[in-house]
Scaffold this motif. Structure first.
Motif, PDB file in Angstrom:
ATOM      1  N   PRO A   1       0.814  -1.221   0.000  1.00 12.25           N
ATOM      2  CA  PRO A   1       0.000   0.000   0.000  1.00 12.25           C
ATOM      3  C   PRO A   1       0.848   1.272   0.000  1.00 12.25           C
ATOM      4  O   PRO A   1       0.435   2.294  -0.559  1.00 12.25           O
ATOM      5  CB  PRO A   1      -0.848  -0.098   1.266  1.00 12.25           C
ATOM      6  CG  PRO A   1      -0.275  -1.186   2.074  1.00 12.25           C
ATOM      7  CD  PRO A   1       0.537  -2.052   1.170  1.00 12.25           C
ATOM      8  N   ALA A   2       2.038   1.221   0.588  1.00 10.13           N
ATOM      9  CA  ALA A   2       2.903   2.404   0.576  1.00 10.13           C
ATOM     10  C   ALA A   2       3.298   2.749  -0.857  1.00 10.13           C
ATOM     11  O   ALA A   2       3.224   3.924  -1.271  1.00 10.13           O
ATOM     12  CB  ALA A   2       4.149   2.155   1.430  1.00 10.13           C
TER      13      ALA A   2
ATOM     14  N   LEU B   1       1.682   1.779  -3.541  1.00 14.63           N
ATOM     15  CA  LEU B   1       0.456   2.097  -4.266  1.00 14.63           C
ATOM     16  C   LEU B   1       0.085   3.565  -4.086  1.00 14.63           C
ATOM     17  O   LEU B   1      -0.212   4.271  -5.054  1.00 14.63           O
ATOM     18  CB  LEU B   1      -0.687   1.193  -3.804  1.00 14.63           C
ATOM     19  CG  LEU B   1      -2.036   1.434  -4.475  1.00 14.63           C
ATOM     20  CD1 LEU B   1      -1.942   1.167  -5.968  1.00 14.63           C
ATOM     21  CD2 LEU B   1      -3.093   0.534  -3.841  1.00 14.63           C
ATOM     22  N   VAL B   2       0.136   4.044  -2.846  1.00 15.89           N
ATOM     23  CA  VAL B   2      -0.184   5.445  -2.578  1.00 15.89           C
ATOM     24  C   VAL B   2       0.836   6.360  -3.267  1.00 15.89           C
ATOM     25  O   VAL B   2       0.453   7.357  -3.911  1.00 15.89           O
ATOM     26  CB  VAL B   2      -0.231   5.715  -1.055  1.00 15.89           C
ATOM     27  CG1 VAL B   2      -0.271   7.189  -0.754  1.00 15.89           C
ATOM     28  CG2 VAL B   2      -1.430   5.002  -0.434  1.00 15.89           C
ATOM     29  N   ALA B   3       2.111   6.035  -3.176  1.00 15.30           N
ATOM     30  CA  ALA B   3       3.143   6.855  -3.822  1.00 15.30           C
ATOM     31  C   ALA B   3       2.938   6.885  -5.338  1.00 15.30           C
ATOM     32  O   ALA B   3       3.055   7.945  -5.966  1.00 15.30           O
ATOM     33  CB  ALA B   3       4.527   6.309  -3.480  1.00 15.30           C
TER      34      ALA B   3
ATOM     35  N   MET C   1       0.127   6.415  -6.979  1.00 16.42           N
ATOM     36  CA  MET C   1      -1.083   7.175  -7.320  1.00 16.42           C
ATOM     37  C   MET C   1      -0.831   8.682  -7.248  1.00 16.42           C
ATOM     38  O   MET C   1      -1.316   9.436  -8.093  1.00 16.42           O
ATOM     39  CB  MET C   1      -2.243   6.734  -6.435  1.00 16.42           C
ATOM     40  CG  MET C   1      -2.656   5.299  -6.739  1.00 16.42           C
ATOM     41  SD  MET C   1      -4.049   4.726  -5.796  1.00 16.42           S
ATOM     42  CE  MET C   1      -5.364   5.408  -6.768  1.00 16.42           C
ATOM     43  N   PHE C   2      -0.051   9.118  -6.261  1.00 15.50           N
ATOM     44  CA  PHE C   2       0.310  10.536  -6.198  1.00 15.50           C
ATOM     45  C   PHE C   2       1.188  10.918  -7.390  1.00 15.50           C
ATOM     46  O   PHE C   2       1.050  12.000  -7.959  1.00 15.50           O
ATOM     47  CB  PHE C   2       1.030  10.867  -4.887  1.00 15.50           C
ATOM     48  CG  PHE C   2       0.088  11.176  -3.758  1.00 15.50           C
ATOM     49  CD1 PHE C   2      -0.706  12.306  -3.782  1.00 15.50           C
ATOM     50  CD2 PHE C   2       0.003  10.326  -2.668  1.00 15.50           C
ATOM     51  CE1 PHE C   2      -1.576  12.593  -2.744  1.00 15.50           C
ATOM     52  CE2 PHE C   2      -0.865  10.594  -1.618  1.00 15.50           C
ATOM     53  CZ  PHE C   2      -1.654  11.736  -1.657  1.00 15.50           C
TER      54      PHE C   2
END
Length: 92
Positions: A69-70, A72-74, A76-77
């Motif tokens: 998830p880390a 994935l979030v990076a 997406m940003f």
């Protein structure tokens, strides 16, 4: 002999899973699959690099579940930033 049996068993599992998930995965857009695979490669790669350097991950192998998830979030940003840059660059 046990290693060969394990390899054959793993091959059979992959073949069966491939047959089962082929149709549902065929409906997923190619870029989405590439994005997910990229996130997974980054997470596993980071974990394996740390392991190779002798680092002890908190929680052991379960740390991969925090890395996914880390990343994935990076990612997406990063995609959001690239889209904004493309929009502003195109209008300038």
């Amino acid at each position: 002999l046990p290693a060969s049996a394990g390899a054959v068993a793993a091959l059979l599992v992959v073949i069966v899973l491939g047959a089962v998930v082929h149709r549902p995965l065929a409906r997923v857009p190619e870029n989405t699959l590439k994005f997910v695979v990229g996130v997974l490669l980054c997470a596993f790669g980071t974990f394996w690099v740390g392991e190779g350097m002798g680092d002890a991950w908190p929680g052991g192998d379960v740390a991969i579940l925090a890395l996914i998830p880390a990343y994935l979030v990076a990612a997406m940003f990063a995609v959001r930033g690239c889209r904004r840059a493309a929009i502003h660059g195109a209008s300038a």
